[in-house]
Design an enzyme around this catalytic site. Structure first.
Site, PDB file in Angstrom:
ATOM      1  N   ASP A  49       3.315   2.156  -4.811  1.00 47.29           N
ATOM      2  CA  ASP A  49       3.427   2.316  -6.280  1.00 47.29           C
ATOM      3  C   ASP A  49       4.063   3.646  -6.681  1.00 47.29           C
ATOM      4  O   ASP A  49       4.943   3.679  -7.531  1.00 47.29           O
ATOM      5  CB  ASP A  49       2.077   2.085  -6.988  1.00 47.29           C
ATOM      6  CG  ASP A  49       0.925   2.940  -6.508  1.00 47.29           C
ATOM      7  OD1 ASP A  49       1.108   3.730  -5.560  1.00 47.29           O
ATOM      8  OD2 ASP A  49      -0.177   2.840  -7.106  1.00 47.29           O
ATOM      9  N   SER A  98     -11.397   0.890  -6.049  1.00 42.66           N
ATOM     10  CA  SER A  98     -11.001   1.501  -7.301  1.00 42.66           C
ATOM     11  C   SER A  98     -12.102   1.590  -8.344  1.00 42.66           C
ATOM     12  O   SER A  98     -11.858   1.382  -9.534  1.00 42.66           O
ATOM     13  CB  SER A  98      -9.851   0.680  -7.880  1.00 42.66           C
ATOM     14  OG  SER A  98      -8.789   1.489  -8.063  1.00 42.66           O
ATOM     15  N   GLY A 118     -12.639   1.985  -1.695  1.00 41.46           N
ATOM     16  CA  GLY A 118     -11.230   1.616  -1.828  1.00 41.46           C
ATOM     17  C   GLY A 118     -10.993   0.462  -2.782  1.00 41.46           C
ATOM     18  O   GLY A 118      -9.932  -0.150  -2.774  1.00 41.46           O
ATOM     19  N   ASP A 172      -3.853   0.889  -9.784  1.00 46.79           N
ATOM     20  CA  ASP A 172      -5.261   0.598 -10.049  1.00 46.79           C
ATOM     21  C   ASP A 172      -5.518   0.381 -11.539  1.00 46.79           C
ATOM     22  O   ASP A 172      -6.228  -0.544 -11.933  1.00 46.79           O
ATOM     23  CB  ASP A 172      -6.146   1.744  -9.536  1.00 46.79           C
ATOM     24  CG  ASP A 172      -5.880   2.034  -8.071  1.00 46.79           C
ATOM     25  OD1 ASP A 172      -5.272   1.177  -7.409  1.00 46.79           O
ATOM     26  OD2 ASP A 172      -6.279   3.113  -7.598  1.00 46.79           O
ATOM     27  N   GLU A 197       0.834  -1.211   0.000  1.00 49.37           N
ATOM     28  CA  GLU A 197       0.000   0.000   0.000  1.00 49.37           C
ATOM     29  C   GLU A 197       0.862   1.253   0.000  1.00 49.37           C
ATOM     30  O   GLU A 197       1.805   1.381   0.790  1.00 49.37           O
ATOM     31  CB  GLU A 197      -0.911  -0.043   1.233  1.00 49.37           C
ATOM     32  CG  GLU A 197      -2.348   0.215   0.930  1.00 49.37           C
ATOM     33  CD  GLU A 197      -2.939  -0.734  -0.125  1.00 49.37           C
ATOM     34  OE1 GLU A 197      -2.902  -0.380  -1.322  1.00 49.37           O
ATOM     35  OE2 GLU A 197      -3.434  -1.795   0.264  1.00 49.37           O
ATOM     36  N   HIS A 198       0.524   2.160  -0.915  1.00 48.42           N
ATOM     37  CA  HIS A 198       1.250   3.428  -1.086  1.00 48.42           C
ATOM     38  C   HIS A 198       2.711   3.188  -1.460  1.00 48.42           C
ATOM     39  O   HIS A 198       3.591   3.971  -1.131  1.00 48.42           O
ATOM     40  CB  HIS A 198       1.131   4.315   0.167  1.00 48.42           C
ATOM     41  CG  HIS A 198      -0.261   4.832   0.375  1.00 48.42           C
ATOM     42  ND1 HIS A 198      -0.632   6.111   0.049  1.00 48.42           N
ATOM     43  CD2 HIS A 198      -1.377   4.230   0.838  1.00 48.42           C
ATOM     44  CE1 HIS A 198      -1.926   6.283   0.334  1.00 48.42           C
ATOM     45  NE2 HIS A 198      -2.401   5.142   0.802  1.00 48.42           N
TER      46      HIS A 198
HETATM   47  C1  GLA Z   1      -4.991   4.520  -4.491  1.00 51.01           C
HETATM   48  C2  GLA Z   1      -4.117   4.949  -5.655  1.00 51.01           C
HETATM   49  C3  GLA Z   1      -3.078   3.884  -5.959  1.00 51.01           C
HETATM   50  C4  GLA Z   1      -2.286   3.489  -4.717  1.00 51.01           C
HETATM   51  C5  GLA Z   1      -3.255   3.177  -3.566  1.00 51.01           C
HETATM   52  C6  GLA Z   1      -2.523   2.936  -2.273  1.00 51.01           C
HETATM   53  O1  GLA Z   1      -5.774   3.425  -4.840  1.00 51.01           O
HETATM   54  O2  GLA Z   1      -4.904   5.192  -6.797  1.00 51.01           O
HETATM   55  O3  GLA Z   1      -2.216   4.339  -6.975  1.00 51.01           O
HETATM   56  O4  GLA Z   1      -1.376   4.479  -4.370  1.00 51.01           O
HETATM   57  O5  GLA Z   1      -4.188   4.213  -3.366  1.00 51.01           O
HETATM   58  O6  GLA Z   1      -1.738   1.804  -2.342  1.00 51.01           O
END
Ligand code: GLA
Length: 462
Positions: free
Chosen positions: A45, A143, A141, A188, A42-43
């Site tokens: 990318d 996407s 969350g 995503d 998580e976070h």
């Molecule tokens: C959102 C962003 C992704 C990623 C996540 C956290 O979904 O769109 O690019 O940074 O948060 O992992």
């Protein structure tokens, strides 16, 4: 678990489209783009560390017909989303922040820029009439917004015969989605485009690379919604952008420190660039590295300026500027740089280990890493909330092999790794111990707590 049967839904969407956009000679097509859950990473990318998501069997579906002019008419089967209409142009002005139409505009803008800048073509993309449907819970969350960007883009790609392959589209859209005001990374869009049945995706960035790892049948992913809105707009948007900026500043401080100490250049833009630098050995003991560089956790903007030997104007321009040209307001209490970097570095390593566990089918160890990840997200990255923590705890007590928040955080869902033979019992316990306090009806439970399977990426269906 049974396959979700979309055939009837697809037929209804096409019939609805024909009612909404009458005209018997129209050619009508149907496209889908799936949601994703992130198993771990998580976070990472936007810091050039990998992620391990999978596309799931929830999706945005678009029924569309090409137009000869540049007009785009969008209708939504969900009446909460009012009709939208705009003209494609070289610069497409966004709707106000948070408007659903911006996700389609983002796709048009990204592909229009591609045509003009990369292909040097002066023509405008042609428009479309589209009816949008979906079964991804919004603001959870998973996407749903990126799925709408991706679904729009695959339609545009086809209707305009751009012939972009999935990886190129994913790279364009990762940058293109910044149009909506979030400084997101590329997970995503890549997961939604490149998902595969029965597989998780280990995704590396810059350049984008995907490795498919089989997901074992005897384990099931259960998604549970905390019922806390994880909108990427307003305050969550700003909290997300703050994390991105803390990482940018932290990376610059790491680079500066290493250059000063070792008297050699350290050209790192993103923290993950360290992996391929001459300082990669430092990643073997990241706590030691962070302790040496950062005497404490919080740094005010002015302090980072002195440490970087950079004056305020330049500092703001380099690190606080957002895609739309506005500046992020630096928080008076400062940026929590050290703990943010600790999360990112630890999480990057956990993804590598998790990918290996999945290959070895060592699901117990993968589960441990997921729990560790949640803790780091909650304590160091501060993107959790009491409801997400409670869900993870209840999951742990009820035999989930692993559980953690998934996606950007600040609400939304948790992802649970459960032995397939225990799923029904697991769900019953989650309902009794969490959902019964908030919800009454059986159908509400199943909307918030559901099993899903790894699904294929965005595609034309009809
Ligand atoms: C959102 C962003 C992704 C990623 C996540 C956290 O979904 O769109 O690019 O940074 O948060 O992992």
């Amino acid at each position: 678990m049974r396959e979700r049967n979309n055939e009837k839904r697809y037929k209804n969407i096409i019939a609805d489209f024909k009612r909404s956009f009458p005209g018997s000679e129209k050619e009508v097509f149907l496209y889908r783009a799936p949601a994703r859950v992130n198993l771990i990473g998580e976070h990472t990318d936007y810091n050039n560390f990998p992620v391990l998501p999978l596309a799931i069997d929830r999706e945005i579906t678009i029924c569309a017909s090409p137009r000869k002019d540049n007009k785009v008419i969008l209708k939504n089967r969900n009446s909460c989303f009012a009709d939208r209409e705009f003209e494609v142009d070289f610069q497409i002005a966004p709707y106000p922040r948070g408007d659903w139409g911006n996700y389609s505009k983002a796709a048009f803008q990204a592909l229009q820029d591609y045509l003009r800048i990369q292909k040097g073509e002066k023509k405008l993309l042609s428009g479309m009439e589209a009816l949008i449907d979906g079964d991804i819970p919004a603001s959870s969350g998973l996407s749903s917004s990126s799925a709408l960007v991706v679904a729009s883009a695959v339609v545009i790609n086809d209707f305009n015969k751009l012939n972009l392959d999935k990886l190129s589209l994913a790279e364009l859209l990762a940058r293109g989605e910044k149009y909506v005001g979030t400084e997101g990374g590329g997970m995503d869009q890549a997961a939604s485009l490149c998902g595969k049945k029965r597989a998780a995706l280990k995704i590396d960035f810059f350049p984008l690379r995907i490795e498919y790892i089989p997901f074992p049948e005897d384990y099931t992913i259960v998604v549970s919604n905390s019922l806390v809105d994880a909108k990427k707009s307003a305050s969550a948007n700003s909290a997300y952008n703050q994390r991105v900026i803390e990482c940018r500043l932290g990376t610059a401080l790491v680079g500066r420190f290493l250059e000063d100490k070792y008297k050699v250049e350290c050209p790192i833009n993103l923290l993950g660039d360290l992996k391929k630098s001459k300082f990669s050995d430092l990643l073997k003991d990241t706590d030691k590295m962070l302790d040496e560089i950062f005497p404490r956790d919080d740094f005010r903007l002015g302090e980072t300026g002195s440490m970087l030997k950079m004056e305020q104007g330049e500092l703001r321009k380099r690190y606080l500027k957002l895609k739309g040209g506005s500046y992020f307001n630096s928080p008076p209490s400062g940026f929590k740089i050290k703990r943010r970097l600790r999360h990112v570095l630890g999480e990057g390593e956990r993804v590598e280990k998790s990918a290996q566990c999945l290959k070895n089918q060592d699901m117990e160890e993968l589960g441990h890493l997921m729990y560790q990840s949640h803790r780091s997200c909650a304590e160091d990255y501060e993107i959790s909330c009491p409801e997400l923590n409670q869900l993870v705890e209840i999951a742990r007590q009820n035999g989930a092999v692993g559980a953690r928040l998934t996606g950007a955080g600040f609400g939304g869902c948790t992802v649970n790794l459960v032995q397939s033979c225990r799923v029904e019992q697991f769900k019953r316990s989650m309902i009794d111990q969490f959902y019964r306090d908030y919800l009454k009806k059986e159908e509400d439970f199943s909307a918030c707590l559901f099993s899903c399977r790894p699904s294929s990426g965005a595609e034309r269906v009809v």
